[in-house]
Motif scaffolding. Structure first.
Motif, PDB file in Angstrom:
ATOM      1  N   ASP A 173       0.825  -1.208   0.000  1.00  0.00           N
ATOM      2  CA  ASP A 173       0.000   0.000   0.000  1.00  0.00           C
ATOM      3  C   ASP A 173       0.861   1.261   0.000  1.00  0.00           C
ATOM      4  O   ASP A 173       0.497   2.271  -0.617  1.00  0.00           O
ATOM      5  CB  ASP A 173      -0.927  -0.006   1.219  1.00  0.00           C
ATOM      6  CG  ASP A 173      -2.091  -0.982   1.046  1.00  0.00           C
ATOM      7  OD1 ASP A 173      -2.204  -1.582  -0.030  1.00  0.00           O
ATOM      8  OD2 ASP A 173      -2.874  -1.144   2.003  1.00  0.00           O
ATOM      9  N   ARG A 174       1.983   1.228   0.692  1.00  0.00           N
ATOM     10  CA  ARG A 174       2.876   2.393   0.692  1.00  0.00           C
ATOM     11  C   ARG A 174       3.471   2.631  -0.687  1.00  0.00           C
ATOM     12  O   ARG A 174       3.551   3.772  -1.155  1.00  0.00           O
ATOM     13  CB  ARG A 174       3.990   2.182   1.714  1.00  0.00           C
ATOM     14  CG  ARG A 174       3.512   2.242   3.169  1.00  0.00           C
ATOM     15  CD  ARG A 174       4.636   1.957   4.124  1.00  0.00           C
ATOM     16  NE  ARG A 174       4.167   1.960   5.505  1.00  0.00           N
ATOM     17  CZ  ARG A 174       4.930   1.644   6.557  1.00  0.00           C
ATOM     18  NH1 ARG A 174       6.203   1.312   6.368  1.00  0.00           N
ATOM     19  NH2 ARG A 174       4.419   1.665   7.778  1.00  0.00           N
ATOM     20  N   ARG A 175       3.899   1.562  -1.356  1.00  0.00           N
ATOM     21  CA  ARG A 175       4.421   1.712  -2.720  1.00  0.00           C
ATOM     22  C   ARG A 175       3.338   2.220  -3.660  1.00  0.00           C
ATOM     23  O   ARG A 175       3.594   3.072  -4.526  1.00  0.00           O
ATOM     24  CB  ARG A 175       4.967   0.367  -3.222  1.00  0.00           C
ATOM     25  CG  ARG A 175       6.241  -0.083  -2.559  1.00  0.00           C
ATOM     26  CD  ARG A 175       6.907  -1.203  -3.369  1.00  0.00           C
ATOM     27  NE  ARG A 175       6.012  -2.353  -3.489  1.00  0.00           N
ATOM     28  CZ  ARG A 175       6.008  -3.390  -2.662  1.00  0.00           C
ATOM     29  NH1 ARG A 175       6.849  -3.413  -1.637  1.00  0.00           N
ATOM     30  NH2 ARG A 175       5.174  -4.392  -2.859  1.00  0.00           N
ATOM     31  N   LYS A 176       2.120   1.736  -3.479  1.00  0.00           N
ATOM     32  CA  LYS A 176       1.015   2.167  -4.319  1.00  0.00           C
ATOM     33  C   LYS A 176       0.704   3.645  -4.099  1.00  0.00           C
ATOM     34  O   LYS A 176       0.428   4.399  -5.055  1.00  0.00           O
ATOM     35  CB  LYS A 176      -0.216   1.308  -4.007  1.00  0.00           C
ATOM     36  CG  LYS A 176      -1.408   1.553  -4.908  1.00  0.00           C
ATOM     37  CD  LYS A 176      -2.538   0.599  -4.569  1.00  0.00           C
ATOM     38  CE  LYS A 176      -3.753   0.854  -5.468  1.00  0.00           C
ATOM     39  NZ  LYS A 176      -4.856  -0.094  -5.133  1.00  0.00           N
ATOM     40  N   ALA A 177       0.759   4.084  -2.830  1.00  0.00           N
ATOM     41  CA  ALA A 177       0.516   5.494  -2.538  1.00  0.00           C
ATOM     42  C   ALA A 177       1.609   6.383  -3.113  1.00  0.00           C
ATOM     43  O   ALA A 177       1.320   7.473  -3.624  1.00  0.00           O
ATOM     44  CB  ALA A 177       0.420   5.680  -1.014  1.00  0.00           C
ATOM     45  N   ARG A 178       2.877   5.928  -3.049  1.00  0.00           N
ATOM     46  CA  ARG A 178       3.972   6.724  -3.631  1.00  0.00           C
ATOM     47  C   ARG A 178       3.822   6.857  -5.144  1.00  0.00           C
ATOM     48  O   ARG A 178       4.073   7.916  -5.723  1.00  0.00           O
ATOM     49  CB  ARG A 178       5.315   6.097  -3.261  1.00  0.00           C
ATOM     50  CG  ARG A 178       5.736   6.323  -1.814  1.00  0.00           C
ATOM     51  CD  ARG A 178       7.212   6.059  -1.637  1.00  0.00           C
ATOM     52  NE  ARG A 178       7.550   4.665  -1.901  1.00  0.00           N
ATOM     53  CZ  ARG A 178       7.596   3.720  -0.979  1.00  0.00           C
ATOM     54  NH1 ARG A 178       7.309   4.019   0.295  1.00  0.00           N
ATOM     55  NH2 ARG A 178       7.917   2.482  -1.295  1.00  0.00           N
ATOM     56  N   ARG A 179       3.407   5.752  -5.792  1.00  0.00           N
ATOM     57  CA  ARG A 179       3.206   5.836  -7.244  1.00  0.00           C
ATOM     58  C   ARG A 179       2.075   6.779  -7.606  1.00  0.00           C
ATOM     59  O   ARG A 179       2.127   7.488  -8.613  1.00  0.00           O
ATOM     60  CB  ARG A 179       2.937   4.427  -7.801  1.00  0.00           C
ATOM     61  CG  ARG A 179       4.140   3.523  -7.848  1.00  0.00           C
ATOM     62  CD  ARG A 179       3.891   2.319  -8.742  1.00  0.00           C
ATOM     63  NE  ARG A 179       2.781   1.515  -8.242  1.00  0.00           N
ATOM     64  CZ  ARG A 179       2.941   0.461  -7.457  1.00  0.00           C
ATOM     65  NH1 ARG A 179       4.157   0.099  -7.069  1.00  0.00           N
ATOM     66  NH2 ARG A 179       1.901  -0.237  -7.057  1.00  0.00           N
ATOM     67  N   LEU A 223       1.211   9.460  -5.930  1.00  0.00           N
ATOM     68  CA  LEU A 223       1.702  10.833  -5.783  1.00  0.00           C
ATOM     69  C   LEU A 223       2.596  11.246  -6.942  1.00  0.00           C
ATOM     70  O   LEU A 223       2.617  12.411  -7.336  1.00  0.00           O
ATOM     71  CB  LEU A 223       2.467  10.951  -4.459  1.00  0.00           C
ATOM     72  CG  LEU A 223       1.622  10.860  -3.189  1.00  0.00           C
ATOM     73  CD1 LEU A 223       2.516  10.883  -1.951  1.00  0.00           C
ATOM     74  CD2 LEU A 223       0.609  11.996  -3.130  1.00  0.00           C
TER      75      LEU A 223
END
Length: 240
Positions: A232-238, A240
């Motif tokens: 989920d963190r990687r998905k949120a960074r992508r 942004l």
């Protein structure tokens, strides 16, 4: 494809899978003597005031047991074939991303299931020795072969399936159905489900075996929570 074509394709896949299971079942029947000897081995090492023996109470029970072992081994031996047939039937309707997720799921599920089966087999002697130890001194625990192997199959396969269950959380998170926050917040419910499942696949009076099953499941659930959080963190960074 029209409906009749789908049904024809399904029938062809089922026939190939059934043929593979039949061939594996023949090999399993030939190996049934070895399986029975290996499964009965823990009974010969029961430590305590009583002894445990394996018995056949019906004339045809030995054949029924061999048939059950053959069918189980046939399904196991033919697993690569029928899994591939299921995958080949479903893959035309999947997107490229869903195909990648499906391949990763299968590649992770197989070693997890085998690890769970191995773990279940490792704790069988402890479970048998503990339960037989409750018998009074100078007594004999006479086990019917069918009941004993049903117990082993339920324990080992149940633990194998339970080791794969956290992977379903990872798959649901990968397709966007379940968030890591929901998984982490639901740890109390997950703990109750794990304990309940462990109590089902282990004898009711054996608390130690239940804990031995529940502990690795809790670790796997924690691993699923960590993996989904990172995803989920990687998905949120992508995003942004």
């Amino acid at each position: 494809m029209p409906l009749l074509s789908h049904l024809s394709e399904l029938r062809r896949r089922l026939m190939i899978a059934a043929g593979a299971i039949l061939i594996g079942g023949v090999a399993g029947f030939l190996l049934s003597d070895m399986v029975i000897a290996a499964a009965a081995e823990p009974l010969s090492h029961v430590h305590g005031p009583s002894v445990a023996t394996l018995n056949f109470t019906r004339l045809g029970e030995a054949f029924d047991l061999r048939f059950k072992i053959a069918l189980t081994l046939g399904i196991i031996f033919a697993a690569p074939v029928w899994i591939w047939q299921v995958w080949a039937f479903l893959v035309p309707g999947l997107t490229s991303r869903e195909r990648r997720i499906g391949i990763a799921f299968v590649c992770a599920a197989v070693p997890l299931f085998l690890g769970g089966v191995t773990f279940g087999w490792m704790i069988v002697p402890q479970v048998v020795n503990l339960l037989a130890g409750f018998a009074p001194a100078a007594s004999t625990t006479m086990l019917t072969a069918g009941q004993y192997f049903d117990f082993l199959l339920k324990l080992i396969v149940g633990i194998g399936i339970s080791f794969v269950s956290p992977l379903a959380l990872v798959a649901l998170n990968a397709v966007g159905v379940l968030s890591a926050r929901t998984i982490i917040r639901g740890w109390r419910v997950a703990l109750v489900v794990i304990i309940f499942f462990s109590a089902i696949v282990t004898p009711a009076s054996d608390v130690m075996s239940m804990l031995l099953v529940a502990l690795p499941l809790c670790v796997l659930y924690l691993g699923a929570a960590v993996w989904t959080s990172m995803h989920d963190r990687r998905k949120a960074r992508r995003a942004l």
